[in-house]
Write a protein that holds these residues in place. Structure first.
Motif, mmCIF file in Angstrom:
data_model
loop_
_atom_site.group_PDB
_atom_site.id
_atom_site.type_symbol
_atom_site.label_atom_id
_atom_site.label_comp_id
_atom_site.label_asym_id
_atom_site.label_seq_id
_atom_site.Cartn_x
_atom_site.Cartn_y
_atom_site.Cartn_z
ATOM 1 N N LEU A 52 0.830 -1.202 0.000
ATOM 2 C CA LEU A 52 0.000 0.000 0.000
ATOM 3 C C LEU A 52 0.867 1.255 0.000
ATOM 4 N N GLY A 53 1.977 1.201 0.731
ATOM 5 C CA GLY A 53 2.914 2.324 0.711
ATOM 6 C C GLY A 53 3.510 2.542 -0.664
ATOM 7 N N LEU A 54 3.896 1.457 -1.318
ATOM 8 C CA LEU A 54 4.443 1.567 -2.674
ATOM 9 C C LEU A 54 3.394 2.102 -3.657
ATOM 10 N N MET A 55 2.140 1.659 -3.492
ATOM 11 C CA MET A 55 1.068 2.169 -4.358
ATOM 12 C C MET A 55 0.874 3.670 -4.134
ATOM 13 N N ASN A 56 0.947 4.107 -2.882
ATOM 14 C CA ASN A 56 0.785 5.525 -2.578
ATOM 15 C C ASN A 56 1.943 6.342 -3.147
ATOM 16 N N ILE A 57 3.157 5.813 -3.025
ATOM 17 C CA ILE A 57 4.322 6.493 -3.607
ATOM 18 C C ILE A 57 4.176 6.593 -5.115
ATOM 19 N N ALA A 58 3.722 5.498 -5.742
ATOM 20 C CA ALA A 58 3.520 5.500 -7.191
ATOM 21 C C ALA A 58 2.487 6.551 -7.599
ATOM 22 N N LYS A 59 1.449 6.688 -6.798
ATOM 23 C CA LYS A 59 0.420 7.688 -7.099
ATOM 24 C C LYS A 59 0.988 9.101 -6.963
ATOM 25 N N GLN A 60 1.708 9.339 -5.851
ATOM 26 C CA GLN A 60 2.290 10.668 -5.607
ATOM 27 C C GLN A 60 3.343 11.034 -6.663
ATOM 28 N N ALA A 61 4.077 10.033 -7.152
ATOM 29 C CA ALA A 61 5.137 10.281 -8.127
ATOM 30 C C ALA A 61 4.605 10.446 -9.547
ATOM 31 N N GLY A 62 3.314 10.226 -9.736
ATOM 32 C CA GLY A 62 2.726 10.388 -11.063
ATOM 33 C C GLY A 62 2.773 9.132 -11.912
ATOM 34 N N MET A 63 3.185 8.022 -11.320
ATOM 35 C CA MET A 63 3.257 6.792 -12.095
ATOM 36 C C MET A 63 1.878 6.306 -12.517
ATOM 37 N N ILE A 64 0.857 6.583 -11.702
ATOM 38 C CA ILE A 64 -0.498 6.161 -12.048
ATOM 39 C C ILE A 64 -0.980 6.943 -13.263
ATOM 40 N N ARG A 65 -0.703 8.247 -13.291
ATOM 41 C CA ARG A 65 -1.061 9.047 -14.469
ATOM 42 C C ARG A 65 -0.306 8.554 -15.691
ATOM 43 N N LEU A 67 0.867 5.474 -16.189
ATOM 44 C CA LEU A 67 0.266 4.206 -16.587
ATOM 45 C C LEU A 67 -1.063 4.429 -17.295
ATOM 46 N N ALA A 68 -1.882 5.334 -16.750
ATOM 47 C CA ALA A 68 -3.184 5.612 -17.358
ATOM 48 C C ALA A 68 -3.008 6.149 -18.767
ATOM 49 N N LYS A 69 -1.998 7.009 -18.942
ATOM 50 C CA LYS A 69 -1.736 7.579 -20.269
ATOM 51 C C LYS A 69 -1.299 6.499 -21.252
ATOM 52 N N ASN A 70 -0.410 5.606 -20.805
ATOM 53 C CA ASN A 70 0.093 4.563 -21.688
ATOM 54 C C ASN A 70 -0.910 3.435 -21.913
ATOM 55 N N LEU A 71 -1.791 3.246 -20.944
ATOM 56 C CA LEU A 71 -2.827 2.214 -21.099
ATOM 57 C C LEU A 71 -4.091 2.765 -21.758
ATOM 58 N N LYS A 72 -4.061 4.060 -22.118
ATOM 59 C CA LYS A 72 -5.252 4.699 -22.665
ATOM 60 C C LYS A 72 -5.830 3.957 -23.871
ATOM 61 N N PRO A 73 -5.021 3.529 -24.842
ATOM 62 C CA PRO A 73 -5.626 2.815 -25.983
ATOM 63 C C PRO A 73 -6.370 1.538 -25.558
ATOM 64 N N LEU A 74 -5.780 0.788 -24.629
ATOM 65 C CA LEU A 74 -6.431 -0.427 -24.147
ATOM 66 C C LEU A 74 -7.673 -0.090 -23.329
ATOM 67 N N LEU A 75 -7.551 0.916 -22.450
ATOM 68 C CA LEU A 75 -8.694 1.315 -21.637
ATOM 69 C C LEU A 75 -9.814 1.897 -22.496
ATOM 70 N N ARG A 76 -9.477 2.609 -23.556
ATOM 71 C CA ARG A 76 -10.492 3.166 -24.468
ATOM 72 C C ARG A 76 -11.239 2.039 -25.177
ATOM 73 N N LEU A 77 -10.521 0.961 -25.487
ATOM 74 C CA LEU A 77 -11.144 -0.197 -26.123
ATOM 75 C C LEU A 77 -12.087 -0.910 -25.143
ATOM 76 N N ASN A 85 -9.926 11.945 -20.510
ATOM 77 C CA ASN A 85 -9.159 12.419 -19.352
ATOM 78 C C ASN A 85 -9.961 12.380 -18.050
ATOM 79 N N HIS A 86 -10.923 11.506 -17.973
ATOM 80 C CA HIS A 86 -11.765 11.431 -16.770
ATOM 81 C C HIS A 86 -10.996 10.772 -15.627
ATOM 82 N N PRO A 87 -11.186 11.240 -14.372
ATOM 83 C CA PRO A 87 -10.489 10.649 -13.218
ATOM 84 C C PRO A 87 -10.795 9.166 -12.993
#
Length: 194
Positions: A52-65, A67-77, A85-87
């Motif tokens: 959970l700490g690593l997930m929080n660090i990843a979120k704070q560091a922008g890794m989730i954004r 990942l979301a940006k790079n997974l956008k084509p798959l997520l759009r499908l 750009n929805h949260p």
């Protein structure tokens, strides 16, 4: 109903032990089970805190954004009705990440957050949208790369090789995810939902 069933088993077991003259076994078992539960909880707590700490660090560091940006084509499908750009997309990525790490307990609050974000896009508040149903399929089947909770449980119970189930878990969870998404896609096409 399940509470009544477990309650019946508990009461019946105590009464049966009393009739057989083994009531002390019930007391010893209850004390031992309570001690084992506390030890198991402490073993799982360390692993959960780490991830959970690593997930929080990843979120704070922008890794989730990222990942979301790079997974956008798959997520759009997979989620065609969610705006680009929805949260909700970030919340979905965090939930999927927690599931991939085998952190079902961590995925639950993240999944609730994602559902709340998806609800903001819902016009009929009392009816689930196709995106919500698809997300539920992803959470339920949850492709697991590293089943951390199971590994921690096996390690706490003294398994000689607690990681020997990783290959089987990966294979089964991938097949379940593909089958679930396939059925979701077919249902959408048959019912003509977006």
């Amino acid at each position: 109903m399940i509470n009544y069933i477990w309650g019946f088993f508990l009461v019946f077991g105590i009464i049966y032990a009393g009739f057989c003259g083994n009531i002390e076994v019930v007391t010893e078992s209850a004390i031992k089970a309570a001690q084992d539960a506390v030890l198991l909880s402490l073993n799982l707590l360390g692993m959960m805190c780490l991830w959970l700490g690593l997930m929080n660090i990843a979120k704070q560091a922008g890794m989730i954004r990222f990942l979301a940006k790079n997974l956008k084509p798959l997520l759009r499908l997979i989620f065609p009705s969610i705006p680009a750009n929805h949260p909700a997309l970030g919340a979905i990525v965090m939930t999927i990440s927690a599931n991939m790490l085998g952190l079902g307990n961590a995925a639950t609050p993240l999944g609730i957050k994602a559902m709340q974000q998806l609800q903001t896009l819902n016009k009929e508040k009392k009816k689930a949208t196709p995106a919500m149903c698809t997300f539920l399929v992803l959470c339920t089947t949850g492709t697991t790369l590293v089943p951390m909770t199971i590994i921690a449980l096996r390690s706490a119970m003294g398994a000689a090789t607690p990681t020997d189930i990783v290959g089987c878990v990966l294979m089964v969870s991938c097949i379940a995810t593909i089958a679930g998404l396939g059925m979701d896609f077919l249902c959408r096409k048959i019912l003509r939902l977006r």
